[in-house]
Design a protein around this motif. Structure first.
Motif, PDB file in Angstrom:
ATOM      1  N   PRO A  28      10.397  -3.483  -3.882  1.00  0.00           N
ATOM      2  CA  PRO A  28       9.224  -4.524  -3.240  1.00  0.00           C
ATOM      3  C   PRO A  28       8.488  -3.783  -2.209  1.00  0.00           C
ATOM      4  O   PRO A  28       8.996  -3.182  -1.318  1.00  0.00           O
ATOM      5  CB  PRO A  28      10.450  -5.542  -3.104  1.00  0.00           C
ATOM      6  N   GLU A  29       7.047  -4.307  -1.820  1.00  0.00           N
ATOM      7  CA  GLU A  29       6.611  -4.143  -0.751  1.00  0.00           C
ATOM      8  C   GLU A  29       7.182  -4.466   0.419  1.00  0.00           C
ATOM      9  O   GLU A  29       7.010  -3.676   1.368  1.00  0.00           O
ATOM     10  CB  GLU A  29       5.093  -4.624  -1.131  1.00  0.00           C
ATOM     11  N   SER A  30       7.833  -5.603   0.288  1.00  0.00           N
ATOM     12  CA  SER A  30       8.347  -6.108   1.607  1.00  0.00           C
ATOM     13  C   SER A  30       9.509  -5.083   2.439  1.00  0.00           C
ATOM     14  O   SER A  30       9.632  -5.291   3.372  1.00  0.00           O
ATOM     15  CB  SER A  30       9.388  -7.337   1.166  1.00  0.00           C
TER      16      SER A  30
ATOM     17  N   ALA B  96      12.610   4.450  -1.086  1.00  0.00           N
ATOM     18  CA  ALA B  96      11.359   4.529  -2.099  1.00  0.00           C
ATOM     19  C   ALA B  96      11.961   5.700  -2.935  1.00  0.00           C
ATOM     20  O   ALA B  96      11.326   5.483  -4.100  1.00  0.00           O
ATOM     21  CB  ALA B  96      10.173   4.692  -1.410  1.00  0.00           C
TER      22      ALA B  96
ATOM     23  N   TRP C 167       9.082  -2.543   3.404  1.00  0.00           N
ATOM     24  CA  TRP C 167       8.311  -1.884   4.645  1.00  0.00           C
ATOM     25  C   TRP C 167       8.088  -2.442   5.796  1.00  0.00           C
ATOM     26  O   TRP C 167       8.005  -2.068   6.866  1.00  0.00           O
ATOM     27  CB  TRP C 167       6.883  -1.056   4.214  1.00  0.00           C
ATOM     28  N   THR C 168       8.639  -3.768   5.525  1.00  0.00           N
ATOM     29  CA  THR C 168       8.410  -4.812   6.663  1.00  0.00           C
ATOM     30  C   THR C 168       9.957  -5.553   6.938  1.00  0.00           C
ATOM     31  O   THR C 168      10.094  -5.875   8.010  1.00  0.00           O
ATOM     32  CB  THR C 168       7.397  -5.633   6.588  1.00  0.00           C
TER      33      THR C 168
END
Lengths: 348, 348
Positions: free
Chosen positions: B110-112, B99, B114-115
């Motif tokens: 991208p938010e993804s 990040a 984190w997963t």
């Protein structure tokens, strides 16, 4: 193509060990002799190539002359020449392929791709066992082959000039850079390159010295039709010496820009791809063209021409065969020949 | 942390060969004994770990008990535990690092992230020789270190469930994933991942079994401060067990999604990075924080706070030291310690 004095064909016999046993094979791929007396494996040969190569060439000469009898060579008992390697780096030298495939996954082709070398670091710890099925868990992944030429180097110094690379190319083979088309777009958008979109690759049973190819090896390229078959139907026969934007010396110098390359490094050409006479994408075999070295290219051309792709990716039970033949029709490297099967596993 | 019955520390002695000679080292890193009677190299040990590991543990017990005397262990004579490996795959498990660093090169997060696990295939053919200078051609490349934890596996089946991974983690070490910051942006925009932006990596002289870490190895993570020094100044001491979004079992299961992993596969954690108590980026050592495991992070935080980065990347003559200490202050893995020097070469 006569046999040069230092021309040798090498293979790795499956003897139950991880790295197999190095053998010298006759030019016509009919007989073999173990190289144990010289060095145990192909990696150990590459580790000391300057001293080992002449001994391997002498053994090859004696095998061809009948001075050593050897045994029948059975391609089906070979492993990949390097069953596992310390480096597999794959270029994208046929920019025509990249120009066709990238739009297929919604990516654009920057103009710089025609001048700027492109290469990805591949996994090299588990190459496929020749003739064994290529087992993958799901057809939905979009299972494809990519037919390429690969070269194997000795130690290459960091920062080497392109002009000095040629002598470091010790062996040549063919590769199927297996690709999972439907996993790649999501993976590449994350920006770190390929990982699970590129499962284990397969190599021809035989690797040959550049001398062995005679005039078919020139300008840092392998010349001649590279044959891909799906279920015994010819899928592609483009010339590997045509439309190769970057030769192997250029690819290797690129790979060595910021680090040395260890002995046994394998450098791939990328998917071999010829343009049509008008400069556009080539035609399929069915349409009288040279066809393609992967299904993705054929699907892209179908999309351009018909508005939709109709050739499916590989299904369980499909067989891929890859080889190259010399002017007399004899197989140069032996064949990659594998059926795709469903993988059931994932145990402890 | 008592020594578990199967706890062992291993290293590879530089004996002039490419793969060196496997040695067992005492817990306090003071004495060593050759493992030749058991197996010649760390790769050969990993190839047959189930049978070799108990013999190595027995030898370690005898060395600690004084039943075999051994010789003094000198870190400076060690190579990387695997001087070359068949696979080096580096995760990005500390998403806080990603990040911070991606915006620094103009990329978004991208938010993804984190997963969705992120991993790149690294070069493993030429790891750096310990204590030898890290020679690179140009300071303009933006020479940086990245301090990470790495684990080494035996054979991992394709498609393994995360819950079954733990037993495949055989050894743990630290790594400096050397990065050339100013080459990476142009390289990653081409979409094929890292290649020349990631030159040869360095590893600690000693690799240890998970048992050797006692309670510091739990939940698939190594816990405790990971120390990075530049020119003897502490640069970072984040806890490797904190803010690790994906544990090693998750990273390994990800790597094995579409292919098996060969014995001797090295999986990296990515740059260790802790957030501040408020959830934002951590503070520098000078500001009383835990600092950073690479210069790029510190530069990004400076840019956020001051509008410009003022910590330079490494210059020729700079020294990087990386290690981890146990509760008693003893070095666990020995230290990576290397000066950056100008590379002059590129010969034939």
């Amino acid at each position: 193509m006569g046999r040069g004095g230092r021309a040798v064909k090498l293979a790795t016999l499956d003897d139950g060990t991880r790295d197999g046993r190095l053998i010298v094979v006759t030019r016509d791929l009919t007989r073999r002799v173990p190289a144990d007396g010289i060095t145990p494996t192909l990696q150990s040969a590459l580790d000391a190539w300057a001293t080992v190569a002449p001994a391997l060439a002498d053994l090859s000469d004696r095998l061809h002359a009948g001075a050593v009898k050897g045994e029948p060579f059975d391609e089906a008992r070979a492993l990949a020449p390097l069953p596992r390697a310390f480096q597999w780096a794959d270029g994208a030298a046929y920019v025509n392929h990249v120009a066709l495939v990238r739009p297929a996954r919604g990516a654009t082709l920057p103009e710089s791709f025609w001048t700027d070398r492109l290469m990805y670091q591949g996994g090299s710890d588990t190459f496929l066992v020749l003739r064994a099925p290529n087992r993958l868990a799901d057809e939905v992944w979009g299972i494809d082959f990519e037919t390429e030429v690969a070269v194997i180097t000795d130690d290459v110094p960091m920062g080497i000039a392109r002009e000095r690379v040629a002598d470091h190319i010790k062996l040549i083979a063919l590769v199927n850079d297996v690709s999972l088309r439907n996993l790649i777009p999501g993976e590449l958008t994350k920006g770190f390159g390929f990982f699970y979109g590129k499962p284990s690759s397969a190599f021809t049973p035989v690797a040959v010295t550049p001398d062995e190819l005679g005039p078919a090896w020139r300008d840092g390229k392998v010349h001649g039709p590279l044959l891909s078959f799906v279920n015994d139907q010819t899928f592609g026969r483009p010339d590997a010496g045509v439309d190769m934007t970057f030769d192997f010396a250029t690819l290797i110098a690129h790979a060595a820009r910021t680090r040395p390359l260890g002995a046994g490094t394998i450098i791939g050409s990328g998917t071999v791809s010829n343009r049509a006479a008008d400069g556009g994408p080539g035609w399929s075999i069915a349409a009288g063209g040279l066809g393609y070295s992967c299904i993705a290219e054929q699907r892209m051309v179908e999309t351009i021409q018909d508005g939709a792709a109709h050739t499916p990716f590989l299904r369980f039970g499909d067989r891929v065969r890859i080889e190259m033949r010399d002017a007399a029709g004899a197989s140069v490297f032996g064949a990659i020949e594998q059926v795709v099967e469903r993988y059931v596993g994932g145990g402890s």
